[in-house]
Design a protein around this motif. Structure first.
Motif, mmCIF file in Angstrom:
data_model
loop_
_atom_site.group_PDB
_atom_site.id
_atom_site.type_symbol
_atom_site.label_atom_id
_atom_site.label_comp_id
_atom_site.label_asym_id
_atom_site.label_seq_id
_atom_site.Cartn_x
_atom_site.Cartn_y
_atom_site.Cartn_z
ATOM 1 N N ALA A 94 -28.382 38.436 10.755
ATOM 2 C CA ALA A 94 -27.176 39.261 10.872
ATOM 3 C C ALA A 94 -25.903 38.429 10.728
ATOM 4 O O ALA A 94 -24.881 38.930 10.285
ATOM 5 C CB ALA A 94 -27.173 39.985 12.221
ATOM 6 N N ARG A 95 -25.965 37.141 11.071
ATOM 7 C CA ARG A 95 -24.773 36.298 11.055
ATOM 8 C C ARG A 95 -24.746 35.255 9.956
ATOM 9 O O ARG A 95 -23.689 34.695 9.675
ATOM 10 C CB ARG A 95 -24.639 35.579 12.402
ATOM 11 N N GLN A 96 -25.857 34.944 9.340
ATOM 12 C CA GLN A 96 -25.899 33.781 8.463
ATOM 13 C C GLN A 96 -26.896 33.971 7.325
ATOM 14 O O GLN A 96 -27.884 34.679 7.462
ATOM 15 C CB GLN A 96 -26.332 32.566 9.300
ATOM 16 N N LEU A 97 -26.615 33.290 6.212
ATOM 17 C CA LEU A 97 -27.542 33.229 5.086
ATOM 18 C C LEU A 97 -27.836 31.764 4.822
ATOM 19 O O LEU A 97 -26.909 30.946 4.722
ATOM 20 C CB LEU A 97 -26.926 33.871 3.837
ATOM 21 N N THR A 121 -26.953 25.758 4.547
ATOM 22 C CA THR A 121 -26.171 26.882 5.043
ATOM 23 C C THR A 121 -24.690 26.647 4.796
ATOM 24 O O THR A 121 -24.193 25.541 5.015
ATOM 25 C CB THR A 121 -26.393 27.068 6.565
ATOM 26 N N TYR A 122 -23.985 27.696 4.358
ATOM 27 C CA TYR A 122 -22.528 27.641 4.251
ATOM 28 C C TYR A 122 -21.932 28.229 5.522
ATOM 29 O O TYR A 122 -22.324 29.310 5.963
ATOM 30 C CB TYR A 122 -22.025 28.439 3.035
ATOM 31 N N TRP A 123 -20.983 27.494 6.117
ATOM 32 C CA TRP A 123 -20.318 27.926 7.337
ATOM 33 C C TRP A 123 -18.843 28.167 7.041
ATOM 34 O O TRP A 123 -18.210 27.368 6.347
ATOM 35 C CB TRP A 123 -20.430 26.856 8.419
ATOM 36 N N LYS A 124 -18.287 29.233 7.593
ATOM 37 C CA LYS A 124 -16.858 29.529 7.432
ATOM 38 C C LYS A 124 -16.078 28.818 8.524
ATOM 39 O O LYS A 124 -15.364 29.427 9.313
ATOM 40 C CB LYS A 124 -16.620 31.037 7.486
ATOM 41 N N GLN A 128 -16.075 19.497 11.004
ATOM 42 C CA GLN A 128 -15.923 18.997 12.371
ATOM 43 C C GLN A 128 -16.307 20.085 13.380
ATOM 44 O O GLN A 128 -17.006 19.825 14.354
ATOM 45 C CB GLN A 128 -14.491 18.522 12.624
ATOM 46 N N THR A 129 -15.885 21.319 13.115
ATOM 47 C CA THR A 129 -16.241 22.438 13.995
ATOM 48 C C THR A 129 -17.747 22.679 13.965
ATOM 49 O O THR A 129 -18.370 22.891 15.009
ATOM 50 C CB THR A 129 -15.480 23.713 13.576
ATOM 51 N N VAL A 130 -18.343 22.650 12.786
ATOM 52 C CA VAL A 130 -19.796 22.826 12.667
ATOM 53 C C VAL A 130 -20.523 21.722 13.429
ATOM 54 O O VAL A 130 -21.479 21.983 14.167
ATOM 55 C CB VAL A 130 -20.228 22.868 11.183
ATOM 56 N N ALA A 131 -20.065 20.483 13.263
ATOM 57 C CA ALA A 131 -20.692 19.358 13.966
ATOM 58 C C ALA A 131 -20.635 19.563 15.475
ATOM 59 O O ALA A 131 -21.639 19.361 16.173
ATOM 60 C CB ALA A 131 -20.008 18.051 13.584
ATOM 61 N N ASN A 132 -19.494 19.991 15.976
ATOM 62 C CA ASN A 132 -19.319 20.148 17.430
ATOM 63 C C ASN A 132 -20.008 21.376 17.993
ATOM 64 O O ASN A 132 -20.641 21.309 19.044
ATOM 65 C CB ASN A 132 -17.825 20.211 17.776
ATOM 66 N N LYS A 133 -19.894 22.515 17.312
ATOM 67 C CA LYS A 133 -20.394 23.770 17.872
ATOM 68 C C LYS A 133 -21.840 24.088 17.510
ATOM 69 O O LYS A 133 -22.568 24.667 18.302
ATOM 70 C CB LYS A 133 -19.491 24.929 17.449
ATOM 71 N N VAL A 134 -22.259 23.729 16.302
ATOM 72 C CA VAL A 134 -23.618 24.063 15.866
ATOM 73 C C VAL A 134 -24.587 22.927 16.163
ATOM 74 O O VAL A 134 -25.709 23.158 16.593
ATOM 75 C CB VAL A 134 -23.638 24.417 14.359
ATOM 76 N N TYR A 135 -24.133 21.704 15.930
ATOM 77 C CA TYR A 135 -24.992 20.526 16.095
ATOM 78 C C TYR A 135 -24.475 19.611 17.189
ATOM 79 O O TYR A 135 -24.529 18.386 17.074
ATOM 80 C CB TYR A 135 -25.097 19.772 14.766
ATOM 81 N N ALA A 164 -16.662 22.281 1.760
ATOM 82 C CA ALA A 164 -16.791 23.186 0.615
ATOM 83 C C ALA A 164 -15.773 24.309 0.748
ATOM 84 O O ALA A 164 -15.837 25.076 1.704
ATOM 85 C CB ALA A 164 -18.197 23.758 0.539
ATOM 86 N N ASP A 165 -14.847 24.380 -0.193
ATOM 87 C CA ASP A 165 -13.814 25.409 -0.178
ATOM 88 C C ASP A 165 -13.110 25.378 1.177
ATOM 89 O O ASP A 165 -12.589 24.348 1.571
ATOM 90 C CB ASP A 165 -14.420 26.771 -0.508
ATOM 91 N N LYS A 166 -13.127 26.473 1.913
ATOM 92 C CA LYS A 166 -12.473 26.531 3.230
ATOM 93 C C LYS A 166 -13.484 26.393 4.360
ATOM 94 O O LYS A 166 -13.182 26.716 5.506
ATOM 95 C CB LYS A 166 -11.692 27.838 3.381
ATOM 96 N N GLY A 167 -14.670 25.943 4.031
ATOM 97 C CA GLY A 167 -15.724 25.839 5.029
ATOM 98 C C GLY A 167 -16.513 24.553 4.906
ATOM 99 O O GLY A 167 -15.984 23.523 4.490
ATOM 100 N N CYS A 168 -17.782 24.648 5.249
ATOM 101 C CA CYS A 168 -18.654 23.473 5.288
ATOM 102 C C CYS A 168 -20.074 23.887 4.914
ATOM 103 O O CYS A 168 -20.532 24.961 5.308
ATOM 104 C CB CYS A 168 -18.647 22.892 6.714
ATOM 105 N N ILE A 169 -20.747 23.037 4.177
ATOM 106 C CA ILE A 169 -22.160 23.246 3.867
ATOM 107 C C ILE A 169 -22.958 22.253 4.709
ATOM 108 O O ILE A 169 -22.688 21.052 4.682
ATOM 109 C CB ILE A 169 -22.465 23.032 2.372
ATOM 110 N N SER A 170 -23.913 22.772 5.479
ATOM 111 C CA SER A 170 -24.814 21.894 6.219
ATOM 112 C C SER A 170 -26.152 21.857 5.507
ATOM 113 O O SER A 170 -26.620 22.875 4.985
ATOM 114 C CB SER A 170 -25.008 22.379 7.666
#
Length: 177
Positions: A94-97, A121-124, A128-135, A164-170
């Motif tokens: 529901a939240r991610q592809l 995964t592409y994150w919006k 840095q936010t992905v590193a801190n909040k997801v990982y 990537a663009d305005k987000g991040c690819i993990s």
């Protein structure tokens, strides 16, 4: 190449846990655990995969919870139990592809199988936010060049973060022996 491999596509809903932020698979499950075969592993079994069947079931069970999963299997028709097999998965929650790629390599023993997977995964959000909040539980690792950061999630588990663009690819990669 028509005899080199066979691609069998199936689209199925699976009840799994998305492998993006979880610790490595090897840290959570034991490869020898007996489990009911999911539809992806069942399709591989019908094509003659046996040695890597438990490992394939283990990885595909790990990669998405309450997700719709599209799967493509790449299996050598001539010698499916002794050649490398691969699957490509589209894991949509529901939240991610995410796109997940996994490879399975049979070893010399009866059920010996090494494997590796990458969950992309592409994150919006910023890397840095992905590193801190997801990982957040992962430790900073050595970067790949100047633009790609890495995080260590334990033995044989690394996450690469690429702006990537305005987000991040993990890209979460784990190798299982």
């Amino acid at each position: 190449m028509k005899h080199a491999r066979h691609c069998h596509k199936i689209i199925i809903p699976l009840i799994l846990l998305l492998a993006t932020s979880a610790p490595g698979l090897a840290q959570q499950t034991k490869p020898g655990q007996k489990a009911k075969l999911n539809p992806i592993a069942q399709a591989a079994a019908k094509k003659g995969v046996n040695k890597c069947l438990a490992r394939m079931n283990q990885i595909t069970n790990f990669v998405g919870a309450n997700a719709n999963v599209g799967a493509a299997l790449f299996i050598d028709e001539r010698n499916p139990d002794w050649k490398m097999a691969s699957n490509s998965l589209s894991v949509h929650t529901a939240r991610q592809l995410s796109y997940v790629d996994a490879q399975y390599s049979p070893g010399p023993g009866n059920n010996s199988c090494s494997a590796a997977y990458e969950a992309i995964t592409y994150w919006k959000a910023s890397c840095q936010t992905v590193a801190n909040k997801v990982y957040g539980s992962f430790k900073q690792g050595k970067p790949l060049g100047k633009a790609i950061a890495s995080l260590s999630g334990g033995k044989n588990v690394t996450v690469y973060l690429m702006p990537a663009d305005k987000g991040c690819i993990s890209i979460k990669k784990e190798v299982l022996y």
